[in-house]
Design a protein around this motif. Structure first.
Motif, mmCIF file in Angstrom:
data_model
loop_
_atom_site.group_PDB
_atom_site.id
_atom_site.type_symbol
_atom_site.label_atom_id
_atom_site.label_comp_id
_atom_site.label_asym_id
_atom_site.label_seq_id
_atom_site.Cartn_x
_atom_site.Cartn_y
_atom_site.Cartn_z
ATOM 1 N N LEU A 218 0.829 -1.211 0.000
ATOM 2 C CA LEU A 218 0.000 0.000 0.000
ATOM 3 C C LEU A 218 0.865 1.263 0.000
ATOM 4 O O LEU A 218 0.494 2.264 -0.612
ATOM 5 C CB LEU A 218 -0.967 -0.025 1.185
ATOM 6 C CG LEU A 218 -2.061 -1.096 1.070
ATOM 7 C CD1 LEU A 218 -2.890 -1.173 2.344
ATOM 8 C CD2 LEU A 218 -2.988 -0.835 -0.128
ATOM 9 N N LYS A 219 2.003 1.195 0.647
ATOM 10 C CA LYS A 219 2.915 2.347 0.632
ATOM 11 C C LYS A 219 3.365 2.644 -0.808
ATOM 12 O O LYS A 219 3.327 3.786 -1.275
ATOM 13 C CB LYS A 219 4.133 2.044 1.521
ATOM 14 C CG LYS A 219 5.098 3.210 1.656
ATOM 15 C CD LYS A 219 6.338 2.799 2.450
ATOM 16 C CE LYS A 219 7.530 3.703 2.126
ATOM 17 N NZ LYS A 219 8.063 3.515 0.761
ATOM 18 N N TYR A 259 -9.389 -5.838 1.721
ATOM 19 C CA TYR A 259 -8.759 -5.430 0.466
ATOM 20 C C TYR A 259 -9.575 -4.343 -0.216
ATOM 21 O O TYR A 259 -9.057 -3.340 -0.679
ATOM 22 C CB TYR A 259 -8.609 -6.630 -0.479
ATOM 23 C CG TYR A 259 -7.405 -7.479 -0.172
ATOM 24 C CD1 TYR A 259 -6.136 -7.092 -0.599
ATOM 25 C CD2 TYR A 259 -7.519 -8.655 0.551
ATOM 26 C CE1 TYR A 259 -5.026 -7.862 -0.315
ATOM 27 C CE2 TYR A 259 -6.415 -9.430 0.843
ATOM 28 C CZ TYR A 259 -5.161 -9.036 0.406
ATOM 29 O OH TYR A 259 -4.061 -9.780 0.693
ATOM 30 N N ASP A 260 -10.868 -4.584 -0.279
ATOM 31 C CA ASP A 260 -11.727 -3.649 -0.991
ATOM 32 C C ASP A 260 -11.617 -2.246 -0.396
ATOM 33 O O ASP A 260 -11.469 -1.262 -1.111
ATOM 34 C CB ASP A 260 -13.173 -4.166 -0.927
ATOM 35 C CG ASP A 260 -13.983 -3.686 -2.108
ATOM 36 O OD1 ASP A 260 -13.518 -3.874 -3.252
ATOM 37 O OD2 ASP A 260 -15.062 -3.111 -1.896
ATOM 38 N N ALA A 261 -11.677 -2.183 0.930
ATOM 39 C CA ALA A 261 -11.598 -0.884 1.600
ATOM 40 C C ALA A 261 -10.228 -0.243 1.369
ATOM 41 O O ALA A 261 -10.136 0.960 1.076
ATOM 42 C CB ALA A 261 -11.852 -1.066 3.093
ATOM 43 N N ARG A 267 -6.903 4.444 -3.686
ATOM 44 C CA ARG A 267 -7.225 4.797 -5.084
ATOM 45 C C ARG A 267 -6.710 3.806 -6.106
ATOM 46 O O ARG A 267 -6.244 4.179 -7.182
ATOM 47 C CB ARG A 267 -6.703 6.192 -5.409
ATOM 48 C CG ARG A 267 -7.424 7.238 -4.606
ATOM 49 C CD ARG A 267 -6.660 8.527 -4.544
ATOM 50 N NE ARG A 267 -7.325 9.413 -3.599
ATOM 51 C CZ ARG A 267 -6.791 10.531 -3.129
ATOM 52 N NH1 ARG A 267 -5.601 10.918 -3.539
ATOM 53 N NH2 ARG A 267 -7.442 11.268 -2.276
ATOM 54 N N ILE A 268 -6.766 2.526 -5.720
ATOM 55 C CA ILE A 268 -6.476 1.466 -6.680
ATOM 56 C C ILE A 268 -7.803 1.090 -7.319
ATOM 57 O O ILE A 268 -8.792 0.869 -6.619
ATOM 58 C CB ILE A 268 -5.853 0.255 -5.960
ATOM 59 C CG1 ILE A 268 -4.495 0.659 -5.375
ATOM 60 C CG2 ILE A 268 -5.718 -0.934 -6.903
ATOM 61 C CD1 ILE A 268 -3.956 -0.315 -4.361
ATOM 62 N N LEU A 269 -7.833 1.052 -8.643
ATOM 63 C CA LEU A 269 -9.095 0.786 -9.347
ATOM 64 C C LEU A 269 -9.315 -0.712 -9.431
ATOM 65 O O LEU A 269 -8.616 -1.421 -10.145
ATOM 66 C CB LEU A 269 -9.031 1.386 -10.753
ATOM 67 C CG LEU A 269 -8.995 2.916 -10.800
ATOM 68 C CD1 LEU A 269 -8.476 3.392 -12.154
ATOM 69 C CD2 LEU A 269 -10.386 3.469 -10.543
#
Lengths: 446, 446
Positions: A218-219, A259-261, A267-269
């Motif tokens: 995520l970083k 994951y979804d959250a 801002r990963i599509l």
């Protein structure tokens, strides 16, 4: 820790494996040669002899190797890695299976430790290899990717192969392809970080079943999305899916809602399937931003326009009426009986000139335009494509196309491509792409 | 009222319109001739002369006409209809536009009355014509449909054209095609009733924006679905869509929720778009029923199997584990390391024989099986298709396939077709089809 440059820009590549026809080693050398790699290719096998005009080296100790690609039985790999380490080879791809994915955690731990000892970077094991279309590096057994601006990273080798074959059929190209398998060393975060700085890559796509180091990922993702978009397929939502992933890559699929959250926050599509991944990639390469949710549909095809409008509204976008000023302007542009409402149905009067002039006239009032065109006996898709393409030059809004269908619009779609207008099989699929880009744009402008 | 037989099985067809190249009349004659219609073709135009070796008749009064296809300006049509009525021509297709869709309700009412006076049946006006692939009748300007077992009825001519061109690209065939336009006389209910009795038609598909006589339609639909399934696209959900439909076919799109409820009650399968319509048609032709919701996935491709499993569970289907008895049986069939769980991931051990034997072994415990296959350098899609196809003969359960992708599986998919196994582009699309058939089956067994 050493970098990733030698994976993608090696001067010399050694392939370890059987060089008999049909074997993995043979297939990789074949791909490297037929793909047109300009550096040195060293097939390594005790057999010796020749392959595709290249010498097969039984001994590699005197070779200067930037990248080693390994396709030999798993139990022979640790000693080979020691040799490579001593030779200061720092980039290794292990195609071979037989590690954690079949419960052989011990062997995987062993190669991990060797990598650490020599500061060697490893992609794999149990992977399908990598490609860089920029320098014709096809260190993989998969079908060779066409050149393009989408980077693709995949945890599943089989999914990677399927994606490459679907892409080939669609004429869809990639900048880089990486199947990273069991990720004993290089993981998705390292790869995203590499692609972030890769000038050939405009959009990053990724298939994952579960992350090993969520925080690290995520970083890197956060830093990346401010530069270029990331599209993700996250599989393994349910218990049955988790059963499958643990059986085939030795990882545990994570809790889907988390994951979804996280994807939303960072801002990963997220997309649901491979077709949507292709659709969205093509949209984002042309139009990284859409500044609002007011969409216009311009068409000569009533039915498809209605279906597209339905989908746009289902997805929360707007298909608003033009202002009365604009209506008056359109009245002067168009023959009687043509709809002055959105969707703008030009009926049989939809000549190339009409399509172009309507697009130009309405552009200031809408955030994006979808042109839906079904050819008639009188109207040629190439002329419509050219007219809309020329109009696009003076329009400050994204234009998407849906030319339907098959051979009747094939040349028109090629022409659209030259003007930088993406075409979609159906207006519904185009609507989904627009929605994702709008969401991404509005979120990024917080 | 007279029947519909002459629309689809005429001995002679007269085409009224300009016979100049590129004009509608010319294009229809061309389609009729090139399509290989065996009956008489009479091009009618004051020009006289010849077209495709046929005489052009300036006068039609002495001709014996079963079906008249009209493509002349709208204002000339009423007197022509009177003449045809006097000649006892009872089946007429009016291609010409210029009626209620442009606000000319008066003219449409006039032709309606003429039809009633002579007990003449009319398809159109403002339509794209009809096709019957059984006798090579292509009374339309659209691309000629391939032969198949799906009937297709469409309110939008443009959508009809787009569907035919998409179908051509997919190699998807139709039994009958009807674009009915403004339905001044023959409507969707009449057409469904006709297709219900048509032996060549196994599945009926329909695109509608709004019904004129809902009760009549639902009555025919109810009687039909007990014999063959109806798949419907209902467009025009929102105000913007309604704007478009009223501008282009002169009908008012109905309240969407009412349609949705009625479709559910009358067991009409609603789909969202054209691609789903093709997918579901192909599934239903092979498997009109699936008796329960326990689905097995057999694969050599982990990633695609996980994504398919996700989709199945998203749609409310089950992907349950095999019983312990079955697990023991599988243990004897399979090499070690192969998953004995559902999805059954055969990994690199997925030979043709393994695929076949696993399908046979698990069939009794599942209601349907999806075989997902991604070819490797060692495995040929044709051999897998043949093995699964042969296995299918002894299995009393539907088998679906997802061979991925492109040219690497092209021949395998052709082979599957010969065994009556439908193939889908992605496992997710296959999952959607299975869900719809399961719902339909369970509902029908109330």
């Amino acid at each position: 820790m050493k970098g990733m440059k030698n994976f993608f820009n090696p001067q010399s590549v050694a392939i370890f494996g059987s060089m008999k026809e049909g074997k993995t080693g043979f297939e990789i050398v074949k791909n490297m040669v037929e793909g047109g790699f300009k550096g040195d290719i060293y097939p390594i096998s005790q057999s010796g002899g020749k392959i595709f005009g290249l010498n097969i080296y039984p001994d590699f100790k005197k070779l200067d190797i930037d990248l080693a690609v390994i396709a030999i039985p798993s139990q022979l790999i640790p000693p080979l890695l020691e040799d490579l380490g001593n030779q200061r080879v720092d980039s290794v791809i292990i195609i071979s299976a037989g590690f954690s994915e079949v419960g052989n955690f011990e062997e995987e731990e062993r190669i991990k430790q060797i990598a650490r000892k020599y500061q060697m970077r490893i992609i794999g094991p149990n992977c399908a290899g990598i490609m860089n279309t920029e320098n014709n590096l096809f260190a993989s057994i998969e079908v060779r990717a066409l050149s393009g601006n989408t980077g693709f990273i995949t945890q599943s080798g089989a999914l990677g192969g399927a994606v490459l074959m679907m892409a080939e059929e669609l004429g869809f190209g990639f900048s880089k392809f990486v199947s990273y398998g069991n990720r004993c060393d290089v993981d998705e975060a390292d790869l995203i970080s590499y692609l972030r700085e890769d000038p050939q890559t405009q959009v990053i796509t990724i298939y994952i079943e579960g992350l090993q180091e969520g925080r690290k990922f995520l970083k890197e993702a956060r830093e990346t999305v401010s530069k270029k978009p990331i599209i993700a397929i996250k599989a393994g939502k349910y218990e049955a899916g988790i059963r499958a992933t643990s059986s085939h890559t030795g990882s545990l699929a994570g809790e889907d809602r988390i994951y979804d959250a996280a994807f939303k926050q960072f801002r990963i599509l997220r997309v649901d399937d491979v077709e949507e991944m292709f659709d969205l990639s093509r949209g984002l390469i042309y139009y990284p931003r859409i500044e609002g949710e007011r969409i216009a549909v311009v068409t000569n095809a009533g039915g498809p326009a209605v279906m597209t409008t339905d989908k746009l509204e289902d997805l929360g976008l707007q298909v608003p009426e033009p202002s009365s000023t604009l209506k008056n302007r359109l009245k002067n542009l168009l023959p009687p009986h043509v709809s002055l409402r959105n969707p703008f149905d030009l009926l049989a009067y939809g000549s190339a000139e009409t399509f172009a002039s309507v697009c130009k006239a309405i552009a200031p009032e809408y955030d994006a335009i979808i042109v839906i065109f079904v050819p008639t006996a009188y109207m040629d898709s190439v002329r419509i494509a050219q007219a809309v393409g020329e109009a696009k030059k003076s329009i400050k809004r994204p234009i998407f196309a849906c030319f339907m269908a098959g051979r009747s619009v094939k040349e028109g779609i090629e022409e659209l491509k030259r003007y930088g207008i993406p075409n979609y099989k159906t207006g519904e699929r185009c609507a989904k792409v627009i929605q994702k880009i709008v969401l991404q744009t509005l979120k990024n402008s917080y």
